[in-house]
Design a protein around this motif. Sequence first.
Motif, PDB file in Angstrom:
ATOM      1  N   TYR A 114       0.852  -1.185   0.000  1.00 29.44           N
ATOM      2  CA  TYR A 114       0.000   0.000   0.000  1.00 29.44           C
ATOM      3  C   TYR A 114       0.888   1.235   0.000  1.00 29.44           C
ATOM      4  O   TYR A 114       1.869   1.309   0.745  1.00 29.44           O
ATOM      5  CB  TYR A 114      -0.907   0.024   1.238  1.00 29.44           C
ATOM      6  CG  TYR A 114      -2.254  -0.602   1.008  1.00 29.44           C
ATOM      7  CD1 TYR A 114      -3.380   0.178   0.775  1.00 29.44           C
ATOM      8  CD2 TYR A 114      -2.396  -1.986   1.007  1.00 29.44           C
ATOM      9  CE1 TYR A 114      -4.618  -0.403   0.551  1.00 29.44           C
ATOM     10  CE2 TYR A 114      -3.624  -2.576   0.782  1.00 29.44           C
ATOM     11  CZ  TYR A 114      -4.731  -1.782   0.549  1.00 29.44           C
ATOM     12  OH  TYR A 114      -5.960  -2.355   0.313  1.00 29.44           O
ATOM     13  N   ASN A 242     -10.120   2.632  -3.169  1.00 24.13           N
ATOM     14  CA  ASN A 242      -8.887   1.868  -3.265  1.00 24.13           C
ATOM     15  C   ASN A 242      -8.743   1.332  -4.683  1.00 24.13           C
ATOM     16  O   ASN A 242      -9.680   0.730  -5.223  1.00 24.13           O
ATOM     17  CB  ASN A 242      -8.959   0.720  -2.252  1.00 24.13           C
ATOM     18  CG  ASN A 242      -7.648  -0.016  -2.005  1.00 24.13           C
ATOM     19  OD1 ASN A 242      -7.589  -0.918  -1.174  1.00 24.13           O
ATOM     20  ND2 ASN A 242      -6.569   0.346  -2.666  1.00 24.13           N
ATOM     21  N   VAL A 244      -6.433  -1.206  -6.940  1.00 23.30           N
ATOM     22  CA  VAL A 244      -5.507  -2.332  -6.810  1.00 23.30           C
ATOM     23  C   VAL A 244      -5.156  -2.828  -8.208  1.00 23.30           C
ATOM     24  O   VAL A 244      -6.059  -3.093  -9.009  1.00 23.30           O
ATOM     25  CB  VAL A 244      -6.152  -3.481  -6.010  1.00 23.30           C
ATOM     26  CG1 VAL A 244      -5.162  -4.633  -5.823  1.00 23.30           C
ATOM     27  CG2 VAL A 244      -6.695  -2.989  -4.671  1.00 23.30           C
ATOM     28  N   THR A 275      -6.495   5.402  -2.240  1.00 24.57           N
ATOM     29  CA  THR A 275      -5.362   4.598  -1.808  1.00 24.57           C
ATOM     30  C   THR A 275      -4.948   3.644  -2.920  1.00 24.57           C
ATOM     31  O   THR A 275      -5.788   2.990  -3.534  1.00 24.57           O
ATOM     32  CB  THR A 275      -5.719   3.805  -0.540  1.00 24.57           C
ATOM     33  OG1 THR A 275      -6.121   4.721   0.482  1.00 24.57           O
ATOM     34  CG2 THR A 275      -4.533   3.008  -0.051  1.00 24.57           C
ATOM     35  N   THR A 277      -2.891   0.301  -4.163  1.00 24.45           N
ATOM     36  CA  THR A 277      -2.282  -0.985  -3.833  1.00 24.45           C
ATOM     37  C   THR A 277      -1.618  -1.501  -5.095  1.00 24.45           C
ATOM     38  O   THR A 277      -2.282  -1.674  -6.121  1.00 24.45           O
ATOM     39  CB  THR A 277      -3.323  -2.003  -3.347  1.00 24.45           C
ATOM     40  OG1 THR A 277      -4.124  -1.409  -2.327  1.00 24.45           O
ATOM     41  CG2 THR A 277      -2.657  -3.260  -2.817  1.00 24.45           C
ATOM     42  N   PRO A 303      -2.045  -2.948   5.535  1.00 22.29           N
ATOM     43  CA  PRO A 303      -0.580  -2.924   5.432  1.00 22.29           C
ATOM     44  C   PRO A 303       0.056  -2.905   6.820  1.00 22.29           C
ATOM     45  O   PRO A 303      -0.608  -2.604   7.821  1.00 22.29           O
ATOM     46  CB  PRO A 303      -0.310  -1.614   4.690  1.00 22.29           C
ATOM     47  CG  PRO A 303      -1.477  -0.747   5.022  1.00 22.29           C
ATOM     48  CD  PRO A 303      -2.657  -1.677   5.120  1.00 22.29           C
TER      49      PRO A 303
END
Length: 320
Positions: A114, A242, A244, A275, A277, A303
């Motif tokens: 992260y 988030n 990813v 965020t 990832t 994390p």
Amino acid sequence: MTHEVSPAVSELLKDSPKNWGKWGTGDEVGALNYLGPQQALAALGSVRSGKVFTLQLPMADPKGDPVWPGRRSAERSQVIDEGHWLCGKAPQFPGGQHYADDMISAYLQGSTQYDALGHVWYDGQLYNGYDARSTIGGLDKASVQPIGEKGVVGRGVLLDMARLRGKECLDKGETFTHEDLLKAAEVQGTEISKRDIVVIRTGFLESFYRLGADEFYKDFIEPGLTYSPELVDWFHKMEIPNLVTDTIANEVTVDPVNGALLILHGALMRNLGVTFTELAGLGKLAADCAEDGQWDFLYVAAPLKVVNGTGAPVNPVVIK
């Protein structure tokens, strides 16, 4: 990774939306505030078979780990093992038990990890308006620790861009937009809802293990999302907490239109508090989703709580 004309990111993003102050002047987790008890409970509805997948890539592999160019792979060192007793250099304990111990040397962003929201900035300000001088010697603000404290639980949706385009992996520098993500969801028969955790497979990291490091790093430029005001507005309106991906940087390395390096780190992470990832291993999950037709799942991650860290390793868990 150069471009003849590369305007300042601050100029390119001068009208880009921000979430600064939305959750208070002291906020350090940004769009993860969109994930609460309601989202966690709703995500349980995506658990149908109980199948579990972990997304961290192997770490400290003696053959090498994929990392951003200029960083080195994690290195594990043995500290003590049976050899120390065999040569008479080990401590003797009551009861006579022996043990093994080791340590690791690694970039905090040298494995599936992260990013802290203070990892990238421009114009002297981090996410939420924090002064960039707060990064000197370690992130006093917007470090990875608050993300580790909060944890990430929500509905994840896998969007397989490689499969959509009929490839093992996307080509170096190949781009896609939020409209392509919506198309992938439609083809897969799933839906991206507000506050979903968006998980994108390009297949690119799988090529590191298939082709080897030399070919992987040759003329290095990753595939990924490319910047547009419309894409940023989509992330903003969808309240995506988030992002990813199975790439090192979650976006095309150099934007083919404006020449900026990693502009979405500014537009999404620094401005909206999304965020990131990175370096997720998605091959096994993607194969299973293609087999059973279920592309949504419960996503859980946290994390390591590294004080003042710019990022930290993580092993996300997906439950279908």
